[in-house]
Design a protein around this motif. Structure first.
Motif, short mmCIF file in Angstrom:
data_model
loop_
_atom_site.label_atom_id
_atom_site.label_comp_id
_atom_site.label_asym_id
_atom_site.label_seq_id
_atom_site.Cartn_x
_atom_site.Cartn_y
_atom_site.Cartn_z
N GLY A 249 3.74 12.05 -2.22
CA GLY A 249 2.64 11.39 -1.53
C GLY A 249 2.06 10.26 -2.36
N MET A 250 2.02 10.43 -3.69
CA MET A 250 1.52 9.37 -4.56
C MET A 250 2.41 8.14 -4.50
SD MET A 250 -1.35 10.09 -5.91
CE MET A 250 -1.41 8.78 -7.14
N LYS A 251 3.71 8.33 -4.33
CA LYS A 251 4.62 7.19 -4.21
C LYS A 251 4.31 6.37 -2.96
CE LYS A 251 8.43 9.47 -6.69
NZ LYS A 251 9.81 10.03 -6.56
N VAL A 252 3.97 7.07 -1.88
CA VAL A 252 3.60 6.39 -0.64
C VAL A 252 2.28 5.64 -0.84
CG1 VAL A 252 2.99 6.67 1.79
CG2 VAL A 252 4.81 8.06 0.79
N LEU A 253 1.33 6.28 -1.50
CA LEU A 253 0.04 5.63 -1.77
C LEU A 253 0.22 4.37 -2.60
CD1 LEU A 253 -2.57 8.45 -2.59
CD2 LEU A 253 -2.64 6.82 -0.70
N GLN A 254 1.07 4.44 -3.61
CA GLN A 254 1.31 3.28 -4.47
C GLN A 254 1.94 2.14 -3.67
OE1 GLN A 254 0.19 2.88 -7.42
NE2 GLN A 254 -0.45 4.97 -7.90
N LYS A 255 2.83 2.48 -2.74
CA LYS A 255 3.44 1.44 -1.89
C LYS A 255 2.37 0.75 -1.05
CE LYS A 255 5.78 2.63 1.86
NZ LYS A 255 6.87 3.09 2.75
N ILE A 256 1.46 1.55 -0.50
CA ILE A 256 0.38 0.99 0.31
C ILE A 256 -0.54 0.11 -0.54
CG2 ILE A 256 -1.69 1.59 1.64
CD1 ILE A 256 -0.18 4.19 2.45
N ALA A 257 -0.88 0.60 -1.73
CA ALA A 257 -1.78 -0.15 -2.62
C ALA A 257 -1.15 -1.45 -3.08
CB ALA A 257 -2.16 0.72 -3.82
N LYS A 258 0.13 -1.42 -3.33
CA LYS A 258 0.84 -2.61 -3.83
C LYS A 258 0.79 -3.75 -2.83
CE LYS A 258 5.25 -3.99 -5.91
NZ LYS A 258 6.62 -3.55 -6.28
N ALA A 259 0.73 -3.42 -1.55
CA ALA A 259 0.67 -4.46 -0.51
C ALA A 259 -0.69 -5.15 -0.46
CB ALA A 259 1.00 -3.86 0.85
N GLY A 260 -1.70 -4.58 -1.12
CA GLY A 260 -3.01 -5.22 -1.20
C GLY A 260 -3.90 -4.99 0.01
N ALA A 261 -5.04 -5.68 0.00
CA ALA A 261 -6.04 -5.51 1.05
C ALA A 261 -6.38 -6.85 1.69
CB ALA A 261 -7.31 -4.88 0.47
N ALA A 262 -6.78 -6.80 2.94
CA ALA A 262 -7.19 -7.99 3.68
C ALA A 262 -8.64 -8.34 3.34
CB ALA A 262 -7.04 -7.74 5.18
N PRO A 263 -9.09 -9.57 3.64
CA PRO A 263 -10.49 -9.92 3.44
C PRO A 263 -11.40 -9.05 4.30
CG PRO A 263 -9.15 -11.89 3.77
CD PRO A 263 -8.28 -10.71 4.10
N PRO A 264 -12.67 -8.92 3.96
CA PRO A 264 -13.60 -8.07 4.71
C PRO A 264 -13.72 -8.51 6.17
CG PRO A 264 -14.57 -8.75 2.62
CD PRO A 264 -13.33 -9.56 2.81
N ASP A 265 -13.75 -7.50 7.09
CA ASP A 265 -13.98 -7.82 8.50
C ASP A 265 -15.47 -7.79 8.79
OD1 ASP A 265 -14.68 -5.14 8.61
OD2 ASP A 265 -12.85 -4.49 9.62
N GLN A 266 -15.85 -7.79 10.06
CA GLN A 266 -17.27 -7.82 10.42
C GLN A 266 -18.01 -6.57 9.96
OE1 GLN A 266 -17.32 -8.55 14.66
NE2 GLN A 266 -17.17 -10.76 14.40
N MET A 267 -17.30 -5.45 9.81
CA MET A 267 -17.90 -4.22 9.33
C MET A 267 -17.78 -4.07 7.82
SD MET A 267 -19.22 -2.61 11.90
CE MET A 267 -19.40 -0.95 11.25
N GLN A 268 -17.30 -5.17 7.16
CA GLN A 268 -17.11 -5.19 5.72
C GLN A 268 -16.02 -4.23 5.24
OE1 GLN A 268 -18.60 -7.61 3.77
NE2 GLN A 268 -19.18 -8.29 5.81
#
Length: 286
Positions: A249-268
């Motif tokens: 499960g940690m390997k999947v989490l790391q894959k998700i984290a590596k892709a990064g995050a989008a800028p904040p939306d209207q709900m921040q």
């Protein structure tokens, strides 16, 4: 020979330089502290939406929701990274979460001496974590109940925090950070020895809530939203820790984290660039 006037000027200049150095040090510490505070508040306010969403919104609830969103610090904008889960997400794009709400917390019916495992079958891969019923019986019982109802199925993980703290947040059928099951849960296991040094270690699964450390208000406000820690994160022990992610499960989490995050939306919310959708959530007794 140095005159008294020259000596006075030299001392004044040295004093001025010391003051400037202290001010710069204070500014640097403040910047570092604000990054952590912003990230912590992001978890507190977004996770606490479960309380406001308990049942239908009234006019006051809607106003409160707007106020909470407005007071959430904005995360720095990040560049759009490739979505490693796009193909899988496209295949289930038509599936929608069930709309359900419950009037009260379900009666505790689990075996408190047992370990339960929750499996999240996501578009990015399976994430499983063991849950300790002895230390967090109300929380584990609630997850067993909600998973059995299909509450988490087809829900998005709506927030990825990658500065200050490092968490993926899920559990809101609305996908906005304001959803919840209609009831709240008591805080549990806040003195767990794994939280030493005000740090939630990588692999921890914990409840989001509305607790505000400054006002000391918002205890016992957990709902259905939870976060998975993919890297050691500095957080005070205010969020019920109830699970531990498996190695796979940690390997999947790391894959998700590596892709990064989008800028904040209207709900921040800073959504993960990876399209993380929980296709199905199941709980089994180990």
């Amino acid at each position: 020979m140095v005159s008294s006037e020259q000596r006075r000027r030299q001392l004044a200049r040295e004093k001025y330089l010391r003051q400037q150095q202290r001010r710069e040090t204070a500014r640097r510490k403040a910047r570092q502290r604000n990054v952590v505070i912003a990230s912590v508040l992001a978890v507190v306010l977004a996770g606490g939406g479960a309380v406001a969403a308990a049942g239908a919104f009234s006019g006051d609830d809607k106003d409160k929701k707007k106020d909470d969103a407005a007071s959430t610090p904005s995360a720095p904008a990040t560049s759009k990274a490739p979505d490693p889960c796009a193909k899988e997400a496209k295949a289930v794009a038509g599936e929608k979460p069930k709309k359900m709400s419950f009037k009260k917390e379900p009666a505790v019916s689990i075996d408190k001496s047992a370990t339960y495992t929750m499996k999240l079958e996501t578009t990015c891969g399976d994430i499983s974590f063991d849950m300790d019923a002895a230390k967090a019986p109300h929380t584990v019982n609630s997850f067993d109940f909600l998973a059995g109802k299909g509450y988490f199925d087809h829900t998005k993980c709506h927030r990825l925090v990658n500065q200050g703290i490092y968490v993926l947040q899920c559990g809101d059928p609305q996908g906005t950070g304001a959803g919840g099951p209609g009831y709240t849960l008591p805080d549990e296991n806040l003195k767990d020895p794994s939280l030493k040094g005000n740090t939630y270690p990588a692999g921890t699964v914990a409840m989001a809530n509305q607790y505000n450390a400054q006002t000391k208000k918002g205890r016992n406000s957990g709902g259905s939203q939870f976060f998975l820690v993919y890297k050691d994160s500095p957080l005070p022990p205010d969020y019920t820790p109830f699970g531990k992610v498996s190695e796979d499960g940690m390997k999947v989490l790391q894959k998700i984290a590596k892709a990064g995050a989008a800028p904040p939306d209207q709900m921040q919310n800073t959504a993960p660039n990876a399209s993380v959708v929980i296709n199905k959530a199941t709980v089994g007794k180990s």
